[in-house]
Design a protein around this motif. Structure first.
Motif, PDB file in Angstrom:
ATOM      1  N   ARG A  20       0.818  -1.224   0.000  1.00 54.51           N
ATOM      2  CA  ARG A  20       0.000   0.000   0.000  1.00 54.51           C
ATOM      3  C   ARG A  20       0.847   1.268   0.000  1.00 54.51           C
ATOM      4  O   ARG A  20       0.321   2.365  -0.149  1.00 54.51           O
ATOM      5  CB  ARG A  20      -0.976  -0.017   1.183  1.00 54.51           C
ATOM      6  CG  ARG A  20      -2.198  -0.877   0.900  1.00 54.51           C
ATOM      7  CD  ARG A  20      -3.027  -1.105   2.133  1.00 54.51           C
ATOM      8  NE  ARG A  20      -2.443  -2.123   2.995  1.00 54.51           N
ATOM      9  CZ  ARG A  20      -2.933  -2.467   4.185  1.00 54.51           C
ATOM     10  NH1 ARG A  20      -4.005  -1.857   4.658  1.00 54.51           N
ATOM     11  NH2 ARG A  20      -2.352  -3.419   4.899  1.00 54.51           N
ATOM     12  N   THR A 141      -6.700  -5.203  13.846  1.00 54.89           N
ATOM     13  CA  THR A 141      -6.355  -5.733  15.173  1.00 54.89           C
ATOM     14  C   THR A 141      -4.850  -5.621  15.341  1.00 54.89           C
ATOM     15  O   THR A 141      -4.105  -6.290  14.630  1.00 54.89           O
ATOM     16  CB  THR A 141      -6.750  -7.225  15.257  1.00 54.89           C
ATOM     17  OG1 THR A 141      -8.121  -7.351  14.898  1.00 54.89           O
ATOM     18  CG2 THR A 141      -6.530  -7.765  16.666  1.00 54.89           C
ATOM     19  N   GLY A 156      -7.849  -8.959   8.389  1.00 55.44           N
ATOM     20  CA  GLY A 156      -8.408  -8.448   7.144  1.00 55.44           C
ATOM     21  C   GLY A 156      -9.262  -7.250   7.534  1.00 55.44           C
ATOM     22  O   GLY A 156      -9.208  -6.796   8.681  1.00 55.44           O
ATOM     23  N   SER A 159     -11.098  -6.292  11.217  1.00 55.81           N
ATOM     24  CA  SER A 159     -10.795  -7.536  11.944  1.00 55.81           C
ATOM     25  C   SER A 159     -11.029  -7.416  13.458  1.00 55.81           C
ATOM     26  O   SER A 159     -11.326  -8.417  14.108  1.00 55.81           O
ATOM     27  CB  SER A 159      -9.382  -8.018  11.650  1.00 55.81           C
ATOM     28  OG  SER A 159      -8.431  -7.126  12.173  1.00 55.81           O
ATOM     29  N   ASP A 187       0.316   1.404   7.311  1.00 54.22           N
ATOM     30  CA  ASP A 187      -0.245   0.710   6.153  1.00 54.22           C
ATOM     31  C   ASP A 187      -0.263   1.604   4.913  1.00 54.22           C
ATOM     32  O   ASP A 187       0.147   1.191   3.842  1.00 54.22           O
ATOM     33  CB  ASP A 187      -1.691   0.271   6.450  1.00 54.22           C
ATOM     34  CG  ASP A 187      -1.752  -0.882   7.435  1.00 54.22           C
ATOM     35  OD1 ASP A 187      -0.784  -1.666   7.486  1.00 54.22           O
ATOM     36  OD2 ASP A 187      -2.760  -1.011   8.149  1.00 54.22           O
TER      37      ASP A 187
END
Ligand SMILES: Nc1nc2c(ncn2[C@@H]2O[C@H](COP(=O)(O)OP(=O)(O)OP(=O)(O)O)[C@@H](O)[C@H]2O)c(=O)[nH]1
Ligand SMILES: O=C(O)[C@H](O)COP(=O)(O)O
Length: 206
Positions: A20, A141, A156, A159, A187
């Motif tokens: 990403r 998470t 995912g 989560s 991310d």
């Protein structure tokens, strides 16, 4: 007190990591930031392990990362190659086989994890009937502590919510523990900009 907990860090092959961030980082730089993030996590966890006495394992498909993990005194567990949840299933089975009562999953890409927050998770009263979830700000998470095999992993989108629902469905109690330094992972490009303010070693990437 925490000798029965295995901390598990899942780690991708650096060549496949941090996709990403591709809008701003070319593949070698993405591999490099993944290594920097992991190096920081491993040194923090190694120090805490000496203090708190938990077991430490890295589950990874990468020989390079497995070797780094061993050098940091962690166990390197093989990844069956079917994604994050399957890798964690394999690691949880290992923990159960070795007699650990609890596992604590921590990703390797936390922006600025603080020792005190890891200590809180490890010291949190343990029960085979509860599942401890530290949510990420994006609904993911960022720490999950549970008895091995208590629930299936649902990493995912959303989560944290899915792990809480899985705990309820299994007749267990989800305990949501928001911890500031475990809410932020790296991310997206936006995360990277924020992380560069929190952690000087990430500034060269932002
Ligand atoms: N062993 C293992 N670890 C994984 C796998 N997928 C993700 N991880 C690790 O799980 C944590 C969260 O990963 P993600 O955010 O899904 O992946 P990432 O490489 O950090 O970033 P993206 O490529 O942008 O999704 C990181 O520590 C990853 O290295 C996998 O299939 N096997
Ligand atoms: O469930 C999650 O938290 C994610 O799938 C894995 O972590 P990420 O937030 O780093 O992508």
């Amino acid at each position: 007190m925490s000798r029965d907990t295995l901390v598990i860090v899942p780690v991708k092959d650096p060549a496949q990591a941090k996709t990403r961030l591709s809008p701003v980082l070319a593949p070698p730089r993405r591999a490099e930031i993944a290594r920097v993030l992991l190096g920081r996590s491993l040194s923090l966890l190694s120090e805490l392990r000496a203090e708190l006495g938990f077991g430490l394992a890295v589950v990874t498909p990468s020989a390079e990362i497995a070797s780094k993990a061993r050098k940091a005194g962690a166990l390197a567990l093989p990844d069956p190659g079917r994604g994050l949840n399957a890798a964690l299933d394999a690691a949880a089975r290992h923990a159960a086989d070795e007699g650990y009562a609890q596992i604590c999953v921590l990703p390797a890409d936390l922006a600025a994890p603080r020792a005190e927050d890891i200590r809180r998770i490890i010291a949190f009263p343990r029960s085979p009937r509860s599942v401890l979830i530290c949510p990420a700000k994006d609904g993911g998470t960022n720490a999950l502590r549970l008895a091995p095999g208590a629930i299936a992993f649902h990493y995912g989108p959303r989560s944290a919510e899915r792990h809480a629902l899985a705990a309820q469905s299994a007749g267990l109690t989800p305990v949501i523990l928001p911890l500031a330094s475990l809410a932020e992972d790296v991310d997206t490009v936006r995360d990277l900009t924020r992380a560069a303010h929190l952690a000087p070693e990430l500034r060269g990437f932002a």
